[in-house]
Design an enzyme around this catalytic site. Structure first.
Site, PDB file in Angstrom:
ATOM      1  N   LYS A  44      13.829  -8.542   3.551  1.00 39.26           N
ATOM      2  CA  LYS A  44      14.808  -8.425   2.465  1.00 39.26           C
ATOM      3  C   LYS A  44      15.208  -9.812   1.992  1.00 39.26           C
ATOM      4  O   LYS A  44      14.861 -10.827   2.610  1.00 39.26           O
ATOM      5  CB  LYS A  44      16.039  -7.638   2.927  1.00 39.26           C
ATOM      6  CG  LYS A  44      16.814  -8.323   4.042  1.00 39.26           C
ATOM      7  CD  LYS A  44      17.999  -7.476   4.484  1.00 39.26           C
ATOM      8  CE  LYS A  44      18.816  -8.215   5.520  1.00 39.26           C
ATOM      9  NZ  LYS A  44      19.999  -7.456   5.924  1.00 39.26           N
ATOM     10  N   HIS A  66       0.851  -1.185   0.000  1.00 32.50           N
ATOM     11  CA  HIS A  66       0.000   0.000   0.000  1.00 32.50           C
ATOM     12  C   HIS A  66       0.887   1.236   0.000  1.00 32.50           C
ATOM     13  O   HIS A  66       1.965   1.235   0.591  1.00 32.50           O
ATOM     14  CB  HIS A  66      -0.915  -0.001   1.229  1.00 32.50           C
ATOM     15  CG  HIS A  66      -1.774  -1.215   1.302  1.00 32.50           C
ATOM     16  ND1 HIS A  66      -2.948  -1.327   0.602  1.00 32.50           N
ATOM     17  CD2 HIS A  66      -1.620  -2.385   1.964  1.00 32.50           C
ATOM     18  CE1 HIS A  66      -3.491  -2.517   0.842  1.00 32.50           C
ATOM     19  NE2 HIS A  66      -2.699  -3.175   1.659  1.00 32.50           N
TER      20      HIS A  66
END
Length: 185
Positions: free
Chosen positions: A164, A113
Site C-alpha cells: 500500500k 494477474h
C-alpha cells in the site's frame, strides 16, 4: 486500442501480443549487453541505460544483473543507485525520484494477474503504476507491489513487502509493510 495502449492504461491486455513480445525481446537484448559491459566503461553503460529506460537523470548506477520487462516505462531521477540482482516489471510506469538507493535483490512489480483462475489461465494481465519519491532507500530483498506510491524520504526495511501507499518521512518494514517509525527532517 492496441495491447500496448491497454497495458499502459491499466486495462486487461494480452502479453502475448506481437508488439509487446517484440518490445520485451528488445529490452532483454539491451539488458544482456548492459549486464556484461565492464563497470569501468561508464560511457557505454550510460548509453545502454539511456537506450533502455524511458528517462534517466545524472549519476545513475545499476549493478548487474538487472532485469526488466520493457525498460521504456522506467523513469529514474538524479543520483540513483540500484544494487545487484534487481528486477523491475514495468508493464506500467515506474517513476523513481532523485537521490534514491535500492538494495540488492529488490523487486518492483507493476504486473497484476486476475484472481479468478479461469481468467488468469487465459494468460491475460493488467498493470498498475508505481511511484517512489525523492530520497528513498529500499532495503535488500524488499518487494514493491503494483500500484504503490511511496512519498519522499521513505525507508523500506530489508525483506519488506510493500502492498500500500506510504506518506513522506517514514520507515516501513514487515510483511505486509507497516510504519515502524516516523522520521524528522
Amino acid at each position: 486500442m492496441s495491447e500496448l495502449e491497454k497495458m499502459l492504461s491499466g486495462d486487461i491486455y494480452d502479453p502475448s501480443d506481437e508488439v509487446l513480445t517484440m518490445l520485451r525481446a528488445e529490452a532483454r537484448e539491451i539488458t544482456a549487453r548492459y549486464n556484461v559491459t565492464p563497470r569501468r566503461d561508464l560511457a557505454a553503460r550510460t548509453k545502454l541505460l539511456a537506450q533502455l529506460l524511458g528517462g534517466i537523470g545524472g549519476e545513475i548506477k545499476i549493478e548487474p544483473h538487472f532485469n526488466c520487462d520493457y525498460g521504456q516505462h522506467i523513469f529514474v531521477g538524479n543520483n540513483f543507485y540500484m544494487n545487484f540482482g534487481c528486477v523491475i516489471l514495468d508493464c506500467a510506469e515506474v517513476r523513481i525520484g532523485d537521490n534514491c538507493f535500492i538494495g540488492p535483490q529488490v523487486g518492483i512489480y507493476t504486473a497484476c494477474h486476475p484472481l479468478d483462475p479461469i481468467e488468469r489461465n487465459k494468460g491475460i494481465e493488467f498493470a498498475k503504476p508505481i511511484t517512489i519519491g525523492d530520497s528513498c532507500w529500499i532495503g535488500g530483498h524488499a518487494t514493491i507491489n503494483p500500484g504503490v506510491r511511496l512519498g519522499d524520504n521513505v525507508v523500506v526495511g530489508s525483506g519488506a513487502v510493500v502492498t500500500k501507499n506510504f506518506p513522506d518521512n517514514v520507515v516501513v518494514a514487515g510483511n505486509p509493510a507497516r510504519v515502524i517509525k516516523a522520521l524528522t527532517t
